[in-house]
Design an enzyme around this catalytic site. Structure first.
Site, mmCIF file in Angstrom:
data_model
loop_
_atom_site.group_PDB
_atom_site.id
_atom_site.type_symbol
_atom_site.label_atom_id
_atom_site.label_comp_id
_atom_site.label_asym_id
_atom_site.label_seq_id
_atom_site.Cartn_x
_atom_site.Cartn_y
_atom_site.Cartn_z
ATOM 1 N N GLY A 168 0.434 5.280 -8.925
ATOM 2 C CA GLY A 168 1.051 5.403 -7.392
ATOM 3 C C GLY A 168 0.374 5.723 -6.382
ATOM 4 O O GLY A 168 -0.109 6.780 -6.303
ATOM 5 N N SER A 169 0.012 4.839 -5.501
ATOM 6 C CA SER A 169 -0.988 5.183 -4.465
ATOM 7 C C SER A 169 -0.622 4.342 -3.130
ATOM 8 O O SER A 169 0.113 3.541 -2.859
ATOM 9 C CB SER A 169 -2.104 5.163 -4.848
ATOM 10 O OG SER A 169 -2.554 4.093 -5.622
ATOM 11 N N ARG A 170 -1.704 4.095 -2.399
ATOM 12 C CA ARG A 170 -1.679 3.198 -1.167
ATOM 13 C C ARG A 170 -2.971 3.064 -0.549
ATOM 14 O O ARG A 170 -4.143 3.708 -1.003
ATOM 15 C CB ARG A 170 -0.916 3.846 0.240
ATOM 16 C CG ARG A 170 -0.847 3.335 1.363
ATOM 17 C CD ARG A 170 -0.134 4.112 2.352
ATOM 18 N NE ARG A 170 -0.196 3.711 3.678
ATOM 19 C CZ ARG A 170 1.140 3.574 4.174
ATOM 20 N NH1 ARG A 170 2.264 3.518 3.577
ATOM 21 N NH2 ARG A 170 1.091 2.764 5.653
#
Length: 204
Positions: A168-170
């Site tokens: 989970g990240s950006r």
């Protein structure tokens, strides 16, 4: 389908732990560990992608576009990756890695706007064919391990694998005025194959 080696190591370790638990406590108690091992293999999948041609930039990550807005004379495009997205990252343009800057920070939920500036991140500058593009690998609430496999001076092809962010990240991409962003918030994009911008000063 390819699996990132890290995922294989995690899965093997979990399977070994599951075998020990099954021996000590019974097979039913090992099921959760087996399920987590299978999820690790799924999470670290690394599918091949068809890279487009032309004066374009491709998405550096799988996920959902959550923002397209001006930032300091540039245009910023932000992509949120949930835990079910492919987390292998790719370079948005072909060129040479000019700079890699690690920035310490917080671990806010990656969908929040302020995480673009406040969260732990790698800031990478790529220059090629008369343009410079900056992209950021940004850690999130769960993702606390950024992997970048290139160094300054390395040449990268369009859509080449350059690392990953775990769980989970950006990713943010910053474009100059010579680029026109072609995606909008809410769209889903795929790393290496989805066109996210086109050069205004180059013919297709």
């Amino acid at each position: 389908m390819k699996i990132v080696s890290t995922g294989i190591y995690y899965a093997l370790a979990l399977c070994a732990a599951a075998a020990l638990v099954a021996w000590l406590a019974g097979p039913l108690f090992a099921i959760p560990l087996i399920l987590v091992a299978l999820f690790c293999l799924y999470f670290f999948r690394d599918p091949d992608r068809e890279i487009p041609a032309g004066p374009v930039a491709v998405s550096p990550a799988d996920g959902k576009v959550v923002a397209v807005k001006p930032e300091g004379g540039l245009s910023r495009l932000s992509i949120f990756l949930n835990v079910f997205d492919v987390h292998v990252n790719r370079t948005p343009i072909a060129g040479t890695i000019q700079k890699v800057q690690y920035k310490e920070g917080q671990f806010l939920v990656a969908s929040r706007e302020e995480c673009s500036t406040d969260n732990e991140q790698n800031i990478v500058t790529v220059a090629g064919d008369g343009t410079t593009v900056i992209f950021k690998q940004i850690a999130g609430l769960i993702a606390r391990r950024i992997v970048f496999t290139k160094r300054p001076g390395d040449h990268v092809a369009l859509g080449e694998r350059i690392g990953l962010i775990k769980f989970g990240s950006r990713m943010d991409v910053l474009f100059g005025p010579e680029w026109e962003i072609t995606v909008r918030p809410g769209q889903r994009v795929s790393a290496g194959s989805s066109i996210i911008a086109r050069r205004l000063d180059r013919k297709s």
